[in-house]
Motif scaffolding. Structure first.
Motif, PDB file in Angstrom:
ATOM      1  N   PHE A  92      42.746  41.324  34.014  1.00  0.00           N
ATOM      2  CA  PHE A  92      41.729  41.946  34.864  1.00  0.00           C
ATOM      3  C   PHE A  92      42.349  42.625  36.087  1.00  0.00           C
ATOM      4  O   PHE A  92      41.933  43.721  36.478  1.00  0.00           O
ATOM      5  CB  PHE A  92      40.704  40.898  35.305  1.00  0.00           C
ATOM      6  CG  PHE A  92      39.792  40.445  34.199  1.00  0.00           C
ATOM      7  CD1 PHE A  92      39.037  41.351  33.484  1.00  0.00           C
ATOM      8  CD2 PHE A  92      39.700  39.103  33.861  1.00  0.00           C
ATOM      9  CE1 PHE A  92      38.192  40.951  32.454  1.00  0.00           C
ATOM     10  CE2 PHE A  92      38.865  38.686  32.838  1.00  0.00           C
ATOM     11  CZ  PHE A  92      38.110  39.607  32.131  1.00  0.00           C
ATOM     12  N   LYS A  93      43.333  41.994  36.696  1.00  0.00           N
ATOM     13  CA  LYS A  93      43.952  42.574  37.892  1.00  0.00           C
ATOM     14  C   LYS A  93      44.699  43.866  37.566  1.00  0.00           C
ATOM     15  O   LYS A  93      44.757  44.792  38.383  1.00  0.00           O
ATOM     16  CB  LYS A  93      44.870  41.551  38.548  1.00  0.00           C
ATOM     17  CG  LYS A  93      44.088  40.441  39.268  1.00  0.00           C
ATOM     18  CD  LYS A  93      44.933  39.221  39.558  1.00  0.00           C
ATOM     19  CE  LYS A  93      45.873  39.419  40.693  1.00  0.00           C
ATOM     20  NZ  LYS A  93      46.567  38.144  41.041  1.00  0.00           N
ATOM     21  N   SER A  94      45.269  43.961  36.361  1.00  0.00           N
ATOM     22  CA  SER A  94      45.968  45.187  35.987  1.00  0.00           C
ATOM     23  C   SER A  94      44.997  46.354  35.882  1.00  0.00           C
ATOM     24  O   SER A  94      45.335  47.500  36.218  1.00  0.00           O
ATOM     25  CB  SER A  94      46.706  45.000  34.662  1.00  0.00           C
ATOM     26  OG  SER A  94      45.806  44.817  33.587  1.00  0.00           O
ATOM     27  N   LEU A  95      43.757  46.079  35.433  1.00  0.00           N
ATOM     28  CA  LEU A  95      42.754  47.140  35.365  1.00  0.00           C
ATOM     29  C   LEU A  95      42.355  47.588  36.768  1.00  0.00           C
ATOM     30  O   LEU A  95      42.212  48.794  37.037  1.00  0.00           O
ATOM     31  CB  LEU A  95      41.532  46.658  34.584  1.00  0.00           C
ATOM     32  CG  LEU A  95      40.443  47.707  34.322  1.00  0.00           C
ATOM     33  CD1 LEU A  95      40.988  48.863  33.506  1.00  0.00           C
ATOM     34  CD2 LEU A  95      39.253  47.079  33.612  1.00  0.00           C
ATOM     35  N   LEU A  96      42.198  46.634  37.673  1.00  0.00           N
ATOM     36  CA  LEU A  96      41.886  46.993  39.055  1.00  0.00           C
ATOM     37  C   LEU A  96      43.030  47.796  39.678  1.00  0.00           C
ATOM     38  O   LEU A  96      42.789  48.775  40.401  1.00  0.00           O
ATOM     39  CB  LEU A  96      41.621  45.730  39.882  1.00  0.00           C
ATOM     40  CG  LEU A  96      40.370  44.919  39.516  1.00  0.00           C
ATOM     41  CD1 LEU A  96      40.290  43.662  40.362  1.00  0.00           C
ATOM     42  CD2 LEU A  96      39.101  45.755  39.674  1.00  0.00           C
ATOM     43  N   TYR A  99      43.055  51.469  38.911  1.00  0.00           N
ATOM     44  CA  TYR A  99      42.095  52.266  39.678  1.00  0.00           C
ATOM     45  C   TYR A  99      42.295  52.080  41.184  1.00  0.00           C
ATOM     46  O   TYR A  99      41.410  52.411  41.979  1.00  0.00           O
ATOM     47  CB  TYR A  99      40.665  51.891  39.277  1.00  0.00           C
ATOM     48  CG  TYR A  99      40.275  52.468  37.933  1.00  0.00           C
ATOM     49  CD1 TYR A  99      39.610  53.696  37.834  1.00  0.00           C
ATOM     50  CD2 TYR A  99      40.599  51.813  36.752  1.00  0.00           C
ATOM     51  CE1 TYR A  99      39.260  54.232  36.609  1.00  0.00           C
ATOM     52  CE2 TYR A  99      40.250  52.338  35.519  1.00  0.00           C
ATOM     53  CZ  TYR A  99      39.585  53.550  35.452  1.00  0.00           C
ATOM     54  OH  TYR A  99      39.250  54.081  34.220  1.00  0.00           O
ATOM     55  N   HIS A 100      43.465  51.527  41.561  1.00  0.00           N
ATOM     56  CA  HIS A 100      43.863  51.378  42.969  1.00  0.00           C
ATOM     57  C   HIS A 100      42.851  50.552  43.769  1.00  0.00           C
ATOM     58  O   HIS A 100      42.543  50.859  44.926  1.00  0.00           O
ATOM     59  CB  HIS A 100      44.033  52.758  43.624  1.00  0.00           C
ATOM     60  CG  HIS A 100      44.932  53.666  42.842  1.00  0.00           C
ATOM     61  ND1 HIS A 100      46.289  53.452  42.707  1.00  0.00           N
ATOM     62  CD2 HIS A 100      44.663  54.805  42.130  1.00  0.00           C
ATOM     63  CE1 HIS A 100      46.809  54.403  41.961  1.00  0.00           C
ATOM     64  NE2 HIS A 100      45.856  55.232  41.594  1.00  0.00           N
ATOM     65  N   ILE A 101      42.350  49.503  43.139  1.00  0.00           N
ATOM     66  CA  ILE A 101      41.398  48.615  43.809  1.00  0.00           C
ATOM     67  C   ILE A 101      42.124  47.332  44.201  1.00  0.00           C
ATOM     68  O   ILE A 101      42.688  46.639  43.347  1.00  0.00           O
ATOM     69  CB  ILE A 101      40.200  48.290  42.901  1.00  0.00           C
ATOM     70  CG1 ILE A 101      39.420  49.573  42.573  1.00  0.00           C
ATOM     71  CG2 ILE A 101      39.289  47.252  43.560  1.00  0.00           C
ATOM     72  CD1 ILE A 101      38.339  49.376  41.538  1.00  0.00           C
ATOM     73  N   LYS A 102      42.124  47.017  45.482  1.00  0.00           N
ATOM     74  CA  LYS A 102      42.775  45.823  45.995  1.00  0.00           C
ATOM     75  C   LYS A 102      41.723  44.826  46.479  1.00  0.00           C
ATOM     76  O   LYS A 102      40.716  45.229  47.084  1.00  0.00           O
ATOM     77  CB  LYS A 102      43.721  46.164  47.147  1.00  0.00           C
ATOM     78  CG  LYS A 102      44.828  47.151  46.774  1.00  0.00           C
ATOM     79  CD  LYS A 102      45.767  46.575  45.715  1.00  0.00           C
ATOM     80  CE  LYS A 102      46.883  47.550  45.365  1.00  0.00           C
ATOM     81  NZ  LYS A 102      47.732  47.026  44.264  1.00  0.00           N
ATOM     82  N   VAL A 120      35.677  43.783  38.395  1.00  0.00           N
ATOM     83  CA  VAL A 120      35.980  44.520  37.163  1.00  0.00           C
ATOM     84  C   VAL A 120      34.692  44.925  36.456  1.00  0.00           C
ATOM     85  O   VAL A 120      34.574  46.054  35.954  1.00  0.00           O
ATOM     86  CB  VAL A 120      36.873  43.671  36.225  1.00  0.00           C
ATOM     87  CG1 VAL A 120      37.010  44.350  34.868  1.00  0.00           C
ATOM     88  CG2 VAL A 120      38.248  43.472  36.838  1.00  0.00           C
ATOM     89  N   GLN A 121      33.724  44.027  36.429  1.00  0.00           N
ATOM     90  CA  GLN A 121      32.440  44.372  35.807  1.00  0.00           C
ATOM     91  C   GLN A 121      31.798  45.566  36.519  1.00  0.00           C
ATOM     92  O   GLN A 121      31.292  46.495  35.863  1.00  0.00           O
ATOM     93  CB  GLN A 121      31.501  43.178  35.846  1.00  0.00           C
ATOM     94  CG  GLN A 121      30.162  43.423  35.141  1.00  0.00           C
ATOM     95  CD  GLN A 121      29.267  42.211  35.195  1.00  0.00           C
ATOM     96  OE1 GLN A 121      29.096  41.605  36.257  1.00  0.00           O
ATOM     97  NE2 GLN A 121      28.695  41.835  34.066  1.00  0.00           N
TER      98      GLN A 121
END
Length: 372
Positions: A92-96, A99-102, A120-121
């Motif tokens: 899940f963290k790799s998907l964030l 999209y450059h979401i921290k 992520v959802q």
């Protein structure tokens, strides 16, 4: 890890072979079965099937870093690139990250997993993200939250799940029939298991003796008891340091008794594990410690060992509502031998379960009641 991963068709029973052969390539499906029934092997064989079909955009998702290492070893045996394996949080963290979401994480696992899954959802819904993967293969899926599983379903064409509700050790409650609905009710049930000896099964069944919700494993056991009789033994010590010394003393003999096999040492608490690891490092030059795996009871999920030592069981009281399932899962990490260590007292359900393996004691007489 002799005997852990299948190396030929002859090692599969009729149910396991049918589970491998009967699944259509485009299908999502759920495999249910007790500990030691071959669920993870079936997951890896499906990954191998995908690879042979020239389907390479897939992930094998596991719950812990320890299980990731274990499954990667199995991947190497099956010819599957170990890079396909990821923990759920890493996935899940790799998907964030893509999209450059921290996120500002708290380092509390339950809080962080809920935060990551929720974000992520939202990302998937906001961006209208379509399936990214040709398949996701999820081990121990009983421990994932609804949100995590629903997001996985949206991110793949095929979803392959394996589960055993008896080994759920996290505070996770699924919407009824969620797992079945995610795979369009295509469920394969494995009845028999081969890992744990009969005495380990007796103890496990007594720990979780609500048979209406936790089907007993003793009756479905196909372990070769005649070849290697199984045992569960409790060991009391005056303090935790003495427990550690006792464990290390037994390990010295077991590494020779069980060549080429893993031996597990498990603890309820991280600080107990750290103390044992430090003590083992001091004596590492005196005998072969390369096949000894020390884990918390949480991180040992999905692993298996010829012999298991469960230390610090006086701390099980502190593990809250999941303590019985933790004890159940820890005992069934073993194949042949389990030693349980404690100082003072351990939970009554565990003490009673081990006592079931011994002959009933005579009724106490009056004098016994007043004797310290």
């Amino acid at each position: 890890m002799r005997g852990t991963f299948w190396i030929g068709e002859s090692q599969l029973d009729v149910e396991q072979a049918a589970a491998v052969q009967s699944m259509d390539g485009a299908d999502s499906f759920l495999v249910r079965g007790p500990a030691g029934s071959g669920k993870t092997n079936i997951l890896l064989l499906r990954a191998k099937w995908l690879k042979l079909k020239d389907i390479h955009e897939f992930k094998i998702i596991v719950f812990t870093a320890s299980l990731k290492r274990f499954v990667q070893e199995g991947c190497e045996g099956y010819g599957i690139p170990p890079q396909h394996v990821s923990t759920g949080m890493q996935f899940f963290k790799s998907l964030l990250d893509e999209y450059h979401i921290k996120l500002d994480l708290t380092n509390d696992f339950e809080t962080d997993r809920a935060m990551v899954a929720g974000r992520v959802q939202s990302l998937v819904d906001e961006k209208g993200i379509k399936p990214i993967y040709e398949a996701l293969l999820v081990d121990e899926c009983q421990d994932y939250m609804d949100t995590e599983l629903l997001v996985m379903r949206k991110l793949c064409d095929r979803l392959i799940l394996v589960a055993d509700s008896r080994q759920s050790i996290y505070k996770t409650t699924h919407t009824p029939r969620l797992l079945e609905s995610l795979v369009s009710d295509k469920v394969i049930t494995l009845k028999y298991h081969y890992r744990s000896g009969l005495n380990l099964c007796r103890v496990a069944d007594t720990i979780l003796k609500d048979s209406a919700n936790f089907a007993p494993v003793y009756g479905e056991c196909r372990y070769d008891e005649a070849s290697q009789p199984s045992s569960v033994v409790s060991v009391t010590s005056s303090n935790f340091s003495e427990q550690v010394s006792s464990i290390i003393s037994k390990l010295r003999g077991q590494v020779d008794l069980y060549p080429d096999e893993l031996i597990g040492v498990l603890f309820p608490k991280r600080e107990q594990l750290d103390q044992f690891t430090a003590s083992l490092a001091i004596v590492a030059g005196e005998f072969d410690t390369s096949r000894i795996r020390a884990e918390t009871m949480h991180s040992a999920k999905g692993l298996e060992f010829r012999a298991v030592h469960i230390g610090g069981c006086e701390a099980l009281y502190k593990m809250g509502s999941v303590q019985k399932r933790l004890a159940y899962t820890a005992v069934l990490r073993g194949r042949t031998s389990v030693h349980v260590y404690y100082t003072g007292s351990m939970p009554g359900y565990l003490e009673s379960a081990i006592a079931r393996l011994s002959a009933p004691k005579a009724n106490p007489v009056m004098g016994d009641l007043f004797r310290k």
